[in-house]
Design a protein around this motif. Structure first.
Motif, PDB file in Angstrom:
ATOM      1  N   GLU A  41       7.375  -3.462  -1.531  1.00 22.14           N
ATOM      2  CA  GLU A  41       6.114  -4.358  -1.222  1.00 22.14           C
ATOM      3  C   GLU A  41       5.909  -4.230   0.334  1.00 22.14           C
ATOM      4  N   ILE A  42       4.764  -4.276   0.981  1.00 22.23           N
ATOM      5  CA  ILE A  42       4.887  -4.061   2.348  1.00 22.23           C
ATOM      6  C   ILE A  42       4.288  -5.686   2.832  1.00 22.23           C
ATOM      7  N   PRO A  43       5.091  -6.230   3.704  1.00 19.59           N
ATOM      8  CA  PRO A  43       5.035  -7.485   4.183  1.00 19.59           C
ATOM      9  C   PRO A  43       3.516  -7.501   4.844  1.00 19.59           C
ATOM     10  N   ALA A  44       3.145  -8.972   4.541  1.00 21.85           N
ATOM     11  CA  ALA A  44       1.859  -9.322   4.823  1.00 21.85           C
ATOM     12  C   ALA A  44       1.514  -9.057   6.432  1.00 21.85           C
ATOM     13  N   HIS A  45       2.566  -9.288   7.345  1.00 18.13           N
ATOM     14  CA  HIS A  45       2.272  -9.092   8.740  1.00 18.13           C
ATOM     15  C   HIS A  45       2.031  -7.415   9.242  1.00 18.13           C
ATOM     16  N   HIS A  46       2.603  -6.755   8.412  1.00 12.16           N
ATOM     17  CA  HIS A  46       2.406  -5.240   8.555  1.00 12.16           C
ATOM     18  C   HIS A  46       1.139  -4.744   7.909  1.00 12.16           C
ATOM     19  N   LEU A  47       0.411  -5.676   6.990  1.00  6.75           N
ATOM     20  CA  LEU A  47      -0.550  -5.472   6.423  1.00  6.75           C
ATOM     21  C   LEU A  47      -2.029  -5.624   7.530  1.00  6.75           C
ATOM     22  N   ILE A  48      -1.571  -6.836   7.877  1.00  2.06           N
ATOM     23  CA  ILE A  48      -2.625  -7.259   9.168  1.00  2.06           C
ATOM     24  C   ILE A  48      -2.481  -6.397  10.050  1.00  2.06           C
ATOM     25  N   THR A  49      -1.321  -5.915  10.624  1.00  2.00           N
ATOM     26  CA  THR A  49      -1.519  -4.998  11.753  1.00  2.00           C
ATOM     27  C   THR A  49      -2.030  -3.805  11.503  1.00  2.00           C
ATOM     28  N   LEU A  50      -1.794  -3.046  10.326  1.00  7.02           N
ATOM     29  CA  LEU A  50      -2.623  -2.073   9.769  1.00  7.02           C
ATOM     30  C   LEU A  50      -4.016  -2.044   9.726  1.00  7.02           C
ATOM     31  N   ALA A  51      -4.445  -3.244   9.178  1.00  2.69           N
ATOM     32  CA  ALA A  51      -5.851  -3.661   8.808  1.00  2.69           C
ATOM     33  C   ALA A  51      -6.553  -3.469  10.351  1.00  2.69           C
ATOM     34  N   ASP A  52      -5.867  -4.144  11.311  1.00  2.78           N
ATOM     35  CA  ASP A  52      -6.594  -4.547  12.717  1.00  2.78           C
ATOM     36  C   ASP A  52      -6.446  -2.881  13.149  1.00  2.78           C
ATOM     37  N   PHE A  53      -5.487  -2.231  12.855  1.00  2.70           N
ATOM     38  CA  PHE A  53      -5.565  -0.913  13.586  1.00  2.70           C
ATOM     39  C   PHE A  53      -6.729  -0.037  13.185  1.00  2.70           C
ATOM     40  N   TYR A  54      -6.803   0.095  11.643  1.00  4.13           N
ATOM     41  CA  TYR A  54      -7.864   0.755  11.021  1.00  4.13           C
ATOM     42  C   TYR A  54      -9.145   0.270  11.099  1.00  4.13           C
ATOM     43  N   HIS A  55      -9.334  -0.981  11.460  1.00  3.54           N
ATOM     44  CA  HIS A  55     -10.516  -1.906  11.362  1.00  3.54           C
ATOM     45  C   HIS A  55     -11.283  -1.859  10.134  1.00  3.54           C
ATOM     46  N   VAL A  56     -10.216  -2.381   9.413  1.00  4.40           N
ATOM     47  CA  VAL A  56     -10.809  -2.846   7.775  1.00  4.40           C
ATOM     48  C   VAL A  56      -9.845  -4.029   7.274  1.00  4.40           C
ATOM     49  N   THR A  57     -10.337  -4.308   6.249  1.00  2.00           N
ATOM     50  CA  THR A  57      -9.812  -5.732   5.811  1.00  2.00           C
ATOM     51  C   THR A  57      -8.582  -5.604   5.098  1.00  2.00           C
ATOM     52  N   VAL A  58      -7.600  -6.520   4.897  1.00  2.52           N
ATOM     53  CA  VAL A  58      -6.453  -6.353   4.063  1.00  2.52           C
ATOM     54  C   VAL A  58      -6.891  -6.077   2.757  1.00  2.52           C
ATOM     55  N   ASP A  59      -7.867  -6.677   2.444  1.00  2.00           N
ATOM     56  CA  ASP A  59      -8.372  -6.739   0.831  1.00  2.00           C
ATOM     57  C   ASP A  59      -8.508  -5.012   0.739  1.00  2.00           C
ATOM     58  N   TYR A  60      -9.376  -4.284   1.606  1.00  2.00           N
ATOM     59  CA  TYR A  60      -9.604  -2.879   1.392  1.00  2.00           C
ATOM     60  C   TYR A  60      -8.258  -2.080   1.585  1.00  2.00           C
ATOM     61  N   LEU A  61      -7.309  -2.547   2.339  1.00  2.00           N
ATOM     62  CA  LEU A  61      -5.962  -1.652   2.072  1.00  2.00           C
ATOM     63  C   LEU A  61      -5.132  -2.122   0.933  1.00  2.00           C
ATOM     64  N   LEU A  62      -5.696  -3.008   0.341  1.00  2.06           N
ATOM     65  CA  LEU A  62      -4.918  -3.597  -1.033  1.00  2.06           C
ATOM     66  C   LEU A  62      -5.831  -2.827  -2.302  1.00  2.06           C
ATOM     67  N   GLY A  63      -6.985  -2.299  -1.834  1.00  2.00           N
ATOM     68  CA  GLY A  63      -7.604  -1.891  -3.138  1.00  2.00           C
ATOM     69  C   GLY A  63      -8.548  -2.617  -3.778  1.00  2.00           C
ATOM     70  N   ARG A  64      -8.669  -3.896  -3.070  1.00  2.00           N
ATOM     71  CA  ARG A  64      -9.583  -5.026  -3.805  1.00  2.00           C
ATOM     72  C   ARG A  64     -11.049  -4.839  -3.456  1.00  2.00           C
ATOM     73  N   LYS A  65     -11.486  -4.244  -2.418  1.00  2.00           N
ATOM     74  CA  LYS A  65     -12.812  -3.982  -2.121  1.00  2.00           C
ATOM     75  C   LYS A  65     -13.223  -2.560  -2.010  1.00  2.00           C
ATOM     76  N   GLY A  66     -14.189  -1.963  -2.237  1.00  2.00           N
ATOM     77  CA  GLY A  66     -14.751  -0.783  -2.137  1.00  2.00           C
ATOM     78  C   GLY A  66     -15.030  -0.634  -0.502  1.00  2.00           C
TER      79      GLY A  66
END
Length: 66
Positions: A41-66
């Motif tokens: 499992e990816i830690p939440a702080h890594h998800l936040i960093t990646l979401a900020d880098f890619y300019h997407v939401t964490v929900d998007y990274l998790l596959g929760r939103k199209g």
């Protein structure tokens, strides 16, 4: 098992290696590989960093939103 279907797509769309994204998120290429394959499992702080880098939401990274 945790699976992050969009991590690979976003990384490849930006022409980045696993090592480059690992460095960006403060981890190694090997660890990032495990996240992308759902081995670990990816830690939440890594998800936040990646979401900020890619300019997407964490929900998007998790596959929760199209």
């Amino acid at each position: 098992m945790y699976y992050y279907p969009r991590l690979r797509d976003l990384r490849e769309d930006h022409d980045l290696s696993q090592a480059a994204i690992g460095k960006l998120s403060g981890t190694t290429q090997q660890q990032y590989y495990k996240y992308g394959k759902g081995i670990q499992e990816i830690p939440a702080h890594h998800l936040i960093t990646l979401a900020d880098f890619y300019h997407v939401t964490v929900d998007y990274l998790l596959g929760r939103k199209g």
